[in-house]
Design a protein around this motif. Structure first.
Motif, PDB file in Angstrom:
ATOM      1  N   SER A 135      -6.933  -1.450  10.226  1.00 42.35           N
ATOM      2  CA  SER A 135      -8.137  -1.257   9.407  1.00 42.35           C
ATOM      3  C   SER A 135      -9.222  -2.270   9.778  1.00 42.35           C
ATOM      4  N   ALA A 180      -0.901  -1.489   9.566  1.00 46.56           N
ATOM      5  CA  ALA A 180      -2.049  -0.719   9.091  1.00 46.56           C
ATOM      6  C   ALA A 180      -3.224  -1.625   8.688  1.00 46.56           C
ATOM      7  N   ILE A 232       0.835  -1.195   0.000  1.00 40.07           N
ATOM      8  CA  ILE A 232       0.000   0.000   0.000  1.00 40.07           C
ATOM      9  C   ILE A 232       0.875   1.252   0.000  1.00 40.07           C
ATOM     10  N   THR A 233       0.326   2.332  -0.504  1.00 43.30           N
ATOM     11  CA  THR A 233       1.090   3.580  -0.476  1.00 43.30           C
ATOM     12  C   THR A 233       0.514   4.544   0.555  1.00 43.30           C
ATOM     13  N   ASP A 234      -0.794   4.468   0.780  1.00 42.14           N
ATOM     14  CA  ASP A 234      -1.449   5.414   1.679  1.00 42.14           C
ATOM     15  C   ASP A 234      -2.370   4.618   2.616  1.00 42.14           C
ATOM     16  N   ASN A 235      -1.967   4.496   3.889  1.00 44.45           N
ATOM     17  CA  ASN A 235      -2.732   3.666   4.839  1.00 44.45           C
ATOM     18  C   ASN A 235      -4.206   4.041   4.879  1.00 44.45           C
ATOM     19  N   GLU A 236      -4.452   5.342   4.895  1.00 45.23           N
ATOM     20  CA  GLU A 236      -5.822   5.792   5.073  1.00 45.23           C
ATOM     21  C   GLU A 236      -6.664   5.475   3.830  1.00 45.23           C
ATOM     22  N   LYS A 237      -6.151   5.892   2.684  1.00 42.88           N
ATOM     23  CA  LYS A 237      -6.914   5.741   1.448  1.00 42.88           C
ATOM     24  C   LYS A 237      -7.012   4.261   1.020  1.00 42.88           C
ATOM     25  N   ASP A 238      -5.903   3.545   1.128  1.00 44.26           N
ATOM     26  CA  ASP A 238      -5.872   2.177   0.586  1.00 44.26           C
ATOM     27  C   ASP A 238      -6.489   1.146   1.523  1.00 44.26           C
ATOM     28  N   LYS A 248      -3.250   5.161  10.798  1.00 44.83           N
ATOM     29  CA  LYS A 248      -2.965   6.086   9.693  1.00 44.83           C
ATOM     30  C   LYS A 248      -1.455   6.343   9.589  1.00 44.83           C
ATOM     31  N   ASP A 249      -0.807   6.520  10.739  1.00 47.62           N
ATOM     32  CA  ASP A 249       0.617   6.874  10.745  1.00 47.62           C
ATOM     33  C   ASP A 249       1.542   5.658  10.672  1.00 47.62           C
ATOM     34  N   LYS A 270       4.038   2.696  10.175  1.00 44.32           N
ATOM     35  CA  LYS A 270       5.037   2.345   9.158  1.00 44.32           C
ATOM     36  C   LYS A 270       5.631   0.969   9.472  1.00 44.32           C
TER      37      LYS A 270
END
Ligand code: NDP
Length: 334
Positions: free
Chosen positions: A165, A161, A86-92, A154-155, A157
């Motif tokens: 979710s 994530a 994933i590139t974006d935890n929130e969006k993906d 969200k943060d 790394k």
């Protein structure tokens, strides 16, 4: 009875759709696009008369499930991204998991008065506190919750994530049924540990394996010299997970159900495949036969699922031998 199943095109989804069809239900499956729809219908051609599909291209859109829930008697919501790429935890991850879950529950309240039960596919990840590591002596069961918050997810790394979710989506579901006006149905969740086992026949190609299958295929595709580390020491067979969804739909005692078939260790899988499937002997890494690659670790208590759902779990050898043979068949078919 007509059951709406989301995520039916996936590893667990195809088995779950099949379970409901074999038990006399009609199934409506949401899919993301026409290609996926055509493939899905061809996999389940035997039950073509009891199966319908509906395209829901974006499950995060408000009202995405309004049409899909019409006239259904029950719902299994399984669609949720399961990937570490994933590139974006929130969006993906977070947004599809939470909005998909809240959205389908809201559509149910608004447009599906006949629904008495929603089964949500959650995860052991909603229960476990992975920051505490292997926790020898600790027993996980349904009263426990992952401490991951929205912000931490969200943060993140550290690869947590996905776990966050799942926790946030399940938490949102319980909150919804407890606090939203007009809820006329009960909720059950299935919280599996790592799910392995053979792909539903015809449902997967070796080039597009999902997360669970690719982890095991990597052990037998001759790409590894070493046995990779075991991240999560518990597994459950995909066919048992599918059955658990059916049983959770039918039980009169819906709850949160943690399910696990027992201990998992990649060294043990390699030992089994090398010993029992001659074609794989030269392809599977040797490692340290007989020595678990993971140390002492927590236990997973599935007594609630056993007693309320009456489920029995397939043993390790059955899951991984069937999985090994299924991969060989897939190789031959390609
Ligand atoms: P797969 O990747 O094989 O299947 C995921 C399913 O969800 C597919 O049908 C996929 O649709 C759909 N999906 C994924 N992301 C989206 C999205 N953004 N919008 C709409 N649909 C989406 O994974 P699994 O079968 O392994 O996982 C199924 C469920 O089980 C998930 O909820 C997962 O979190 C949960 N789970 C899995 C475990 C495991 O070890 N495999 C363990 C515990 C829980 P498409 O076919 O279009 O991609």
């Amino acid at each position: 009875k007509l059951i709406l199943i989301t995520g039916g095109t996936g590893f667990i989804g195809n088995h779950t759709v099949s379970q409901f069809l074999l038990n006399g239900y009609r199934v409506r499956a949401t899919v993301r696009n026409q290609d996926s729809c055509d493939r899905f219908l061809s996999i389940h051609w035997r039950h073509r008369d009891s199966l319908e599909t509906l395209i829901v291209a974006d499950i995060t859109r408000p009202g995405a499930f309004d049409a899909a829930v019409k006239d259904v008697d029950g719902i299994v919501h399984m669609a949720s991204p399961f990937t570490y790429k994933i590139t974006d935890n929130e969006k993906d991850l977070i947004v599809p998991a939470i909005n998909g879950t809240k959205g389908i529950l809201q559509s149910t309240v608004s447009f599906a008065p006949k629904v008495k039960r929603v089964v949500l596919t959650s995860s052991f990840a909603s229960i476990a506190d992975f920051s505490k590591g292997l926790r020898p002596g600790h027993v996980y069961e349904e009263s426990q919750w992952s401490p991951l918050t929205y912000q931490a997810t969200k943060d993140d790394k550290r690869g947590l994530a996905y776990a966050g979710s799942k926790k946030l989506a399940e938490e949102a579901a319980w909150q919804f049924v407890e606090t939203s006006p007009g809820v006329n149905f009960s909720l059950a969740t299935i919280n599996p540990t790592m799910v392995y086992g053979p792909a539903f026949p015809g449902s997967a190609g070796l080039k597009h394996l999902g997360q669970s299958m690719s982890e095991i295929y990597a052990l037998m595709d001759a790409s590894l010299n070493e046995v990779p580390p075991t991240m999560l020491p518990a597994f459950v067979d995909v066919r048992d997970v599918a059955r658990a969804h059916l049983l959770a739909f039918e039980t009169d005692n819906p709850q949160r159900f943690l399910i696990s078939g027992g201990d998992f260790d990649k060294q043990k899988v390699c030992d089994l495949l090398r010993d029992q499937i001659p074609e794989l002997k030269s392809r599977v890494p040797v490692g340290n036969p007989g020595k678990p690659s993971i140390g002492e670790h927590y236990e997973v208590d599935c007594s609630r699922a056993r007693s309320i759902l009456g489920i029995e779990f397939r043993p390790f050898n059955e899951t991984f031998l069937d999985m090994g043979h299924a991969f060989l068949e897939m190789e031959n078919a390609e």
